[in-house]
Enzyme design. Structure first.
Site, mmCIF file in Angstrom:
data_model
loop_
_atom_site.group_PDB
_atom_site.id
_atom_site.type_symbol
_atom_site.label_atom_id
_atom_site.label_comp_id
_atom_site.label_asym_id
_atom_site.label_seq_id
_atom_site.Cartn_x
_atom_site.Cartn_y
_atom_site.Cartn_z
ATOM 1 N N ALA A 170 -22.624 20.274 26.548
ATOM 2 C CA ALA A 170 -22.547 20.158 25.084
ATOM 3 C C ALA A 170 -21.215 19.532 24.696
ATOM 4 C CB ALA A 170 -22.704 21.523 24.420
ATOM 5 N N ALA A 230 -25.936 26.284 15.130
ATOM 6 C CA ALA A 230 -24.553 25.919 14.841
ATOM 7 C C ALA A 230 -23.925 26.884 13.847
ATOM 8 C CB ALA A 230 -24.486 24.491 14.304
ATOM 9 N N GLU A 256 -8.061 16.111 12.330
ATOM 10 C CA GLU A 256 -8.064 15.788 13.763
ATOM 11 C C GLU A 256 -8.364 14.314 13.974
ATOM 12 O OE1 GLU A 256 -10.641 16.839 17.802
ATOM 13 O OE2 GLU A 256 -10.571 18.286 16.155
ATOM 14 N N ARG A 286 6.859 -15.964 29.004
ATOM 15 C CA ARG A 286 6.083 -16.371 30.178
ATOM 16 C C ARG A 286 5.660 -17.837 30.056
ATOM 17 N NH1 ARG A 286 4.939 -15.561 35.518
ATOM 18 N NH2 ARG A 286 2.728 -15.956 35.986
ATOM 19 N N HIS A 324 -1.538 -10.996 29.595
ATOM 20 C CA HIS A 324 -0.518 -10.765 30.613
ATOM 21 C C HIS A 324 -0.939 -11.316 31.977
ATOM 22 C CE1 HIS A 324 1.501 -8.028 27.810
ATOM 23 N NE2 HIS A 324 2.488 -7.931 28.659
ATOM 24 N N GLY A 384 -12.578 13.803 20.114
ATOM 25 C CA GLY A 384 -12.514 13.957 18.664
ATOM 26 C C GLY A 384 -13.773 13.486 17.963
#
Length: 380
Positions: free
Chosen positions: A131, A179, A243, A269, A339, A364
């Protein structure tokens, strides 16, 4: 664009956080990555610096200021420092509100001083092997045995799982309630029957201890019920916007930091006798990412402001979490590509950011769940 949401006090706090990270975290972080866990000394140092319990009343040792902008500053600076292992934002923004808002006076006296000093490391345990986002699938049970709850079940992917001294556990107290039959129980280190599994081997965030937790006939005292009996669903729904906003704040900070590092890299670079920045494709990539970050930043700052006013709803928090974390993932991938081979080397920060940030679209509430929440609100 100059940000408008922070005052001089917030910027002074930012300097405090940066100094803390340079002094207490950066010199030790490589070792923590190897160990798979952060030193407890770092938590105590964070407590001494006043970085824990920012919104907790001063009488319990906290900062006494519910202004979420301080939490945003802290999350941004921890992200830019690559210090996900020291999960202070989780402690403050995800566990803290449950303890500060739902605790009785006796519980506050028992838990909050240690929470703010760093002597008590906290975690929240929702996810189970079967879950995740679906709370109705939770199987961990707590039976009423008169003067205590008898807790049985298991949780997984629990951040701070090894270090945690106090775990807010979501358990089923009314089996037929779905729930709506869930409650929050606080399990403390040392309770008989409470066991931790292995420190899980993740692809990123190596210093962040993430564990399986097992509860075998754990006798949880009645006074460790947090909030209302069978009220966990409403308690969880009430805190999820913060959150998700906290995760989104970290995400945009990570994307911006990666963009800054990559912009410097392509200027230095060289390829085919000239800097990468002289190639039109590279300029277009940088332009696209910079624009996406700027637009996302404007939305996130608005969400932070709305949250401080008590006006951020679940839908806009879901939008922020979905969009910012997917942007972080996309920017990390494109920056690594720019990169070249060096981007695949762990000694380059972009490689670490690529693996550390991948979890952001998952925990989250996954991106898919965020879209479901948004879509349901628009179409129901």
């Amino acid at each position: 664009m100059k940000r408008q949401i922070f005052s001089p006090d917030h910027e002074a706090f930012r300097e405090t956080v940066r100094a803390f990270l340079a002094r207490e975290v950066a010199p030790h972080y490589a070792r923590w990555e190897e160990d798979g866990i952060v030193s407890r000394d770092a938590w105590l140092a964070a407590g001494r610096q006043g970085l824990l319990g920012l919104a907790v009343p001063e009488e319990y040792g906290g900062g006494g200021d519910p202004d979420f902008r301080y939490s945003a500053v802290l999350a941004e600076e921890f992200t830019r420092a690559g210090a996900a292992g020291l999960a202070v934002p989780l402690h403050n923004d995800m566990v803290g509100p449950y303890l500060a808002k739902l605790s009785t006076d006796e519980q506050k006296r028992r838990w909050l001083p240690g929470f703010c000093s760093g002597e008590i490391v906290s975690a929240i345990a929702m996810t189970e092997p079967g879950a995740g986002s679906d709370l109705q699938g939770i199987r961990t049970t707590a039976e009423d045995r008169g003067d205590h709850w008898l807790l049985n079940g298991s949780k997984t992917f629990i951040s701070n799982g090894i270090l945690a001294d106090l775990v807010v556990v979501v358990a089923k107290t009314t089996p037929e309630g779905g729930a709506k039959g869930l409650s929050l129980l606080v399990v403390e280190r040392g309770m008989p029957g409470f066991e931790r599994g292995r420190n899980l081997d993740k692809i990123g965030q190596k210093a962040q201890d993430t564990a399986e937790l097992f509860f075998r006939d754990v006798r949880v005292p009645k006074e460790n019920l947090l909030g209302e009996l069978d009220g966990a669903f409403l308690h969880l729904m009430g805190n999820l916007p913060q959150e998700r906003l906290s995760i989104a704040v970290s995400a945009i900070a990570a994307a911006e930091h990666l963009l800054e590092a990559t912009t410097r890299y392509v200027k230095e670079r060289e390829a085919f006798g000239r800097p990468l920045a002289k190639l039109q494709h590279v300029r277009f990539e940088i332009a696209e990412m910079a624009t996406e970050c700027a637009v996302t930043r404007a939305f996130l700052d608005r969400c932070i402001t709305d949250h401080d006013r008590g006006e951020l709803d679940a839908v806009h928090a879901s939008m922020a979490k979905w969009w910012a974390t997917e942007l972080q993932k996309r920017v990390a991938d494109r920056c690594l590509q720019l990169h070249g081979g060096y981007g695949y080397m762990t000694e380059f920060p972009v490689a670490k950011a690529f693996t550390d940030g991948r979890i952001q679209t998952i925990y989250g509430g996954t991106t898919e769940i965020m879209k479901e929440i948004i879509g349901r609100s628009l179409l129901s």
